[in-house]
Scaffold this motif. Structure first.
Motif, PDB file in Angstrom:
ATOM      1  N   LYS A   1      10.387  17.082  54.131  1.00 14.04           N
ATOM      2  CA  LYS A   1      10.704  15.720  53.683  1.00 14.04           C
ATOM      3  C   LYS A   1       9.437  14.869  53.631  1.00 14.04           C
ATOM      4  O   LYS A   1       9.239  14.097  52.679  1.00 14.04           O
TER       5      LYS A   1
ATOM      6  N   TYR B   1      18.238  18.906  49.632  1.00 13.34           N
ATOM      7  CA  TYR B   1      17.670  19.865  50.579  1.00 13.34           C
ATOM      8  C   TYR B   1      18.735  20.890  50.946  1.00 13.34           C
ATOM      9  O   TYR B   1      19.924  20.589  50.977  1.00 13.34           O
TER      10      TYR B   1
ATOM     11  N   VAL C   1      13.610  25.813  54.610  1.00 14.32           N
ATOM     12  CA  VAL C   1      14.311  24.676  54.023  1.00 14.32           C
ATOM     13  C   VAL C   1      13.693  24.446  52.652  1.00 14.32           C
ATOM     14  O   VAL C   1      12.464  24.419  52.512  1.00 14.32           O
ATOM     15  N   GLU C   2      14.550  24.295  51.645  1.00 11.63           N
ATOM     16  CA  GLU C   2      14.085  24.143  50.275  1.00 11.63           C
ATOM     17  C   GLU C   2      14.477  22.769  49.735  1.00 11.63           C
ATOM     18  O   GLU C   2      15.550  22.255  50.057  1.00 11.63           O
ATOM     19  N   ALA C   3      13.602  22.196  48.916  1.00 13.83           N
ATOM     20  CA  ALA C   3      13.868  20.909  48.282  1.00 13.83           C
ATOM     21  C   ALA C   3      13.875  21.064  46.769  1.00 13.83           C
ATOM     22  O   ALA C   3      13.073  21.809  46.201  1.00 13.83           O
TER      23      ALA C   3
ATOM     24  N   ARG D   1      19.194  24.618  53.628  1.00 12.63           N
ATOM     25  CA  ARG D   1      18.646  25.635  54.520  1.00 12.63           C
ATOM     26  C   ARG D   1      18.965  27.011  53.956  1.00 12.63           C
ATOM     27  O   ARG D   1      20.026  27.228  53.367  1.00 12.63           O
TER      28      ARG D   1
ATOM     29  N   THR E   1      16.868  13.986  44.946  1.00 14.11           N
ATOM     30  CA  THR E   1      16.323  14.955  45.898  1.00 14.11           C
ATOM     31  C   THR E   1      17.445  15.588  46.708  1.00 14.11           C
ATOM     32  O   THR E   1      18.315  14.898  47.228  1.00 14.11           O
TER      33      THR E   1
ATOM     34  N   GLU F   1      12.525  21.050  58.099  1.00 26.05           N
ATOM     35  CA  GLU F   1      13.086  20.009  57.228  1.00 26.05           C
ATOM     36  C   GLU F   1      12.274  18.720  57.311  1.00 26.05           C
ATOM     37  O   GLU F   1      12.002  18.079  56.288  1.00 26.05           O
TER      38      GLU F   1
END
Length: 213
Positions: free
Chosen positions: A136, A151, A162-164, A153, A149, A132
């Protein structure tokens, strides 16, 4: 216009810095299926914006990251047919293509398929923390004007990730940090219309594995 400017700069860098360039070898993964094994940890399933988990993954044709392929990586994943895979290396004249502490390792080009856009693979160095924190840092450096934005898991294939999701130039962009034995690897989705490449992006997520070569 931030997206177009950023894409143009990265395209110029990778043209100048490409260390290896080849159309991906279109050989299905061993066993005939790139699909991920069932995850030991439940992942979120969120249809609709911003995650669009209902989008089906594209059919797999190519494995990226293994030994002897244009981009040897700590992880492996599948791509659809006809994508071009380019390893990105630095040069004395241009240095390395970096954004903040993120260094581009590989560029995956959709243009031979008739679509416009790229999936790009990055390593983030010198950042404390896990996936993460690395993600970031990447998002804040890569798209400092991003808004909305979020985030989450999840499991990507057999990997913790972890995806954004973030808004840039009015579109929803994506990036994901995939855990590897050598630290997180970040993959970004860069396209004029990101939704066009979601099937390929979903394939990458579902097929991600540790590279054990």
């Amino acid at each position: 216009m931030e997206r177009r400017t950023r894409a143009a700069v990265l395209a110029a860098l990778t043209i100048a810095l490409t260390g290896g360039c080849a159309d991906a070898k279109e050989t299905p993964a061993a066993g005939g299926s790139p699909s991920a094994a069932p995850s030991t940890t439940a992942s979120p399933v969120t249809p609709g914006p911003p995650w669009h988990d209902e989008v089906a993954a594209a059919a797999a044709s190519t494995t990226v990251g293994t030994k002897g392929t244009p981009c040897e990586l700590p992880i492996t994943f599948s791509l659809p047919a006809r994508w071009k895979v380019e390893a990105v290396k630095g040069s004395a004249e241009f240095g390395e293509p970096t954004v903040g502490n993120a260094r581009m390792l590989c560029e995956l080009d959709a243009r031979p398929t008739g679509e416009l856009g790229f999936l790009r693979v990055w390593r983030v160095d010198g950042v404390a923390g896990g996936a993460e924190a690395h993600l970031k840092h990447f998002v804040e450096a890569y798209s400092p004007k991003a808004s909305d934005t979020q985030y989450r898991r999840l499991r990507a294939g057999t990997l913790d990730a972890v995806e954004a999701s973030y808004t840039a130039d009015g579109d929803t962009d994506r990036a994901i940090a995939l855990s590897s034995l050598y630290g997180p690897i970040v993959l970004s989705l860069d396209a004029p219309d990101p939704e066009d490449l979601l099937p390929a992006y979903q394939l990458v997520k579902q097929s991600a594995r540790i590279n054990r070569d």
